[in-house]
Scaffold this motif. Structure first.
Motif, PDB file in Angstrom:
ATOM      1  N   SER A  67      52.766  -6.944  86.332  1.00 45.14           N
ATOM      2  CA  SER A  67      52.261  -7.478  85.070  1.00 45.14           C
ATOM      3  C   SER A  67      53.410  -7.587  84.084  1.00 45.14           C
ATOM      4  O   SER A  67      54.041  -6.581  83.750  1.00 45.14           O
ATOM      5  CB  SER A  67      51.164  -6.560  84.516  1.00 45.14           C
ATOM      6  OG  SER A  67      50.788  -6.971  83.214  1.00 45.14           O
ATOM      7  N   ALA A  68      53.685  -8.805  83.633  1.00 49.73           N
ATOM      8  CA  ALA A  68      54.719  -9.028  82.620  1.00 49.73           C
ATOM      9  C   ALA A  68      54.577 -10.454  82.101  1.00 49.73           C
ATOM     10  O   ALA A  68      54.187 -11.362  82.832  1.00 49.73           O
ATOM     11  CB  ALA A  68      56.113  -8.814  83.196  1.00 49.73           C
ATOM     12  N   PRO A 109      45.588  -7.311  79.363  1.00 53.89           N
ATOM     13  CA  PRO A 109      45.989  -6.830  80.682  1.00 53.89           C
ATOM     14  C   PRO A 109      44.807  -6.729  81.633  1.00 53.89           C
ATOM     15  O   PRO A 109      43.701  -6.371  81.227  1.00 53.89           O
ATOM     16  CB  PRO A 109      46.593  -5.457  80.384  1.00 53.89           C
ATOM     17  CG  PRO A 109      45.911  -5.010  79.134  1.00 53.89           C
ATOM     18  CD  PRO A 109      45.706  -6.257  78.330  1.00 53.89           C
ATOM     19  N   TYR A 115      52.445   0.270  79.132  1.00 51.63           N
ATOM     20  CA  TYR A 115      53.107  -1.019  78.940  1.00 51.63           C
ATOM     21  C   TYR A 115      54.216  -0.898  77.897  1.00 51.63           C
ATOM     22  O   TYR A 115      54.052  -0.227  76.875  1.00 51.63           O
ATOM     23  CB  TYR A 115      52.106  -2.075  78.485  1.00 51.63           C
ATOM     24  CG  TYR A 115      51.176  -2.552  79.570  1.00 51.63           C
ATOM     25  CD1 TYR A 115      51.372  -3.784  80.198  1.00 51.63           C
ATOM     26  CD2 TYR A 115      50.103  -1.766  79.982  1.00 51.63           C
ATOM     27  CE1 TYR A 115      50.510  -4.214  81.202  1.00 51.63           C
ATOM     28  CE2 TYR A 115      49.242  -2.200  80.988  1.00 51.63           C
ATOM     29  CZ  TYR A 115      49.455  -3.429  81.590  1.00 51.63           C
ATOM     30  OH  TYR A 115      48.615  -3.850  82.593  1.00 51.63           O
ATOM     31  N   ALA A 196      55.651  -8.318  77.035  1.00 55.65           N
ATOM     32  CA  ALA A 196      55.171  -7.020  77.506  1.00 55.65           C
ATOM     33  C   ALA A 196      55.338  -6.952  79.001  1.00 55.65           C
ATOM     34  O   ALA A 196      55.376  -7.970  79.705  1.00 55.65           O
ATOM     35  CB  ALA A 196      53.708  -6.806  77.106  1.00 55.65           C
ATOM     36  N   ARG A 198      54.171  -4.021  82.348  1.00 56.01           N
ATOM     37  CA  ARG A 198      53.620  -2.725  82.759  1.00 56.01           C
ATOM     38  C   ARG A 198      54.717  -1.939  83.449  1.00 56.01           C
ATOM     39  O   ARG A 198      55.367  -2.421  84.365  1.00 56.01           O
ATOM     40  CB  ARG A 198      52.428  -2.914  83.701  1.00 56.01           C
ATOM     41  CG  ARG A 198      51.743  -1.605  84.092  1.00 56.01           C
ATOM     42  CD  ARG A 198      50.455  -1.872  84.870  1.00 56.01           C
ATOM     43  NE  ARG A 198      50.672  -2.737  86.009  1.00 56.01           N
ATOM     44  CZ  ARG A 198      51.139  -2.305  87.184  1.00 56.01           C
ATOM     45  NH1 ARG A 198      51.413  -1.028  87.352  1.00 56.01           N
ATOM     46  NH2 ARG A 198      51.309  -3.134  88.174  1.00 56.01           N
TER      47      ARG A 198
END
Length: 200
Positions: A67-68, A109, A115, A196, A198
């Motif tokens: 996740s980004a 998310p 994060y 952001a 994770r």
């Protein structure tokens, strides 16, 4: 589940045999921890050992998608001395898990975790000689989570940014707000950004 792990064998010139350390995760006596077993040499002196994992599928990080995201501003936005949501992060650079909406500049998310969140805004007052305070706020579900402010004294445009580690739950809404104590705008320089990732 069955895990395949790679271990390296070491060649002993005295007896012409390959040895592998007993370092793979199986129950053993402490005195056996550094003992070596004879083994046959594989390609590049590598051997594969099957190890039973007790972690289970639910906690296997390999099953969790990365996740980004990162986005920058694609237009200016007017600001006042009341905190307003910054809706200009419309230039999406990447979004690995389809969690960022550039139309609303909102990050939601899909996975819970820790994060790293960073946001910045470049501010430009209408009166370039004005002294003012610029502030940036990262809000999670409407609550202030990360806040920073800067005193701008006759600088004209200036950047205020904030970053930190935040524990998020799946479905949380992460948004950026900003304010100026004098009329002005959020500019479209690369300093105006929202990103952001994770980390845990």
């Amino acid at each position: 589940m069955i895990k395949i792990k790679k271990y390296y064998a070491h060649y002993n010139h005295e007896d012409g045999m390959y040895y592998v350390d007993k370092s793979y995760p199986q129950k053993r006596n402490k005195k056996d921890y550094h003992k070596k077993d004879k083994c046959c040499g594989g390609i590049n002196n590598e051997i594969n050992i099957n190890v039973n994992s007790d972690r289970g599928n639910g906690d296997d990080q390999e099953n969790v998608r990365r996740s980004a995201f990162a986005a920058t501003a694609n237009r200016e936005q007017a600001l006042t001395n009341a905190a307003g949501k910054v809706n200009t992060f419309g230039d999406e650079e990447f979004d690995l898990n389809n969690e960022y909406d550039p139309a609303t500049s909102t990050f939601i998310p899909r996975q819970s975790g820790i994060y790293s969140i960073t946001a910045g805004v470049n501010l430009e007052p209408t009166n370039l000689n004005a002294s003012y305070v610029g502030a940036i706020i990262i809000r999670v579900n409407g609550g202030n989570t990360l806040v920073d402010e800067e005193n701008m004294t006759g600088f004209g445009s200036g950047t205020v940014d904030v970053s930190g580690l935040v524990q998020l739950q799946a479905g949380d809404r992460v948004e950026v707000f900003a304010l100026m104590t004098t009329p002005g705008v959020v500019t479209t320089t690369t300093d105006t950004r929202f990103q952001a990732a994770r980390v845990s």
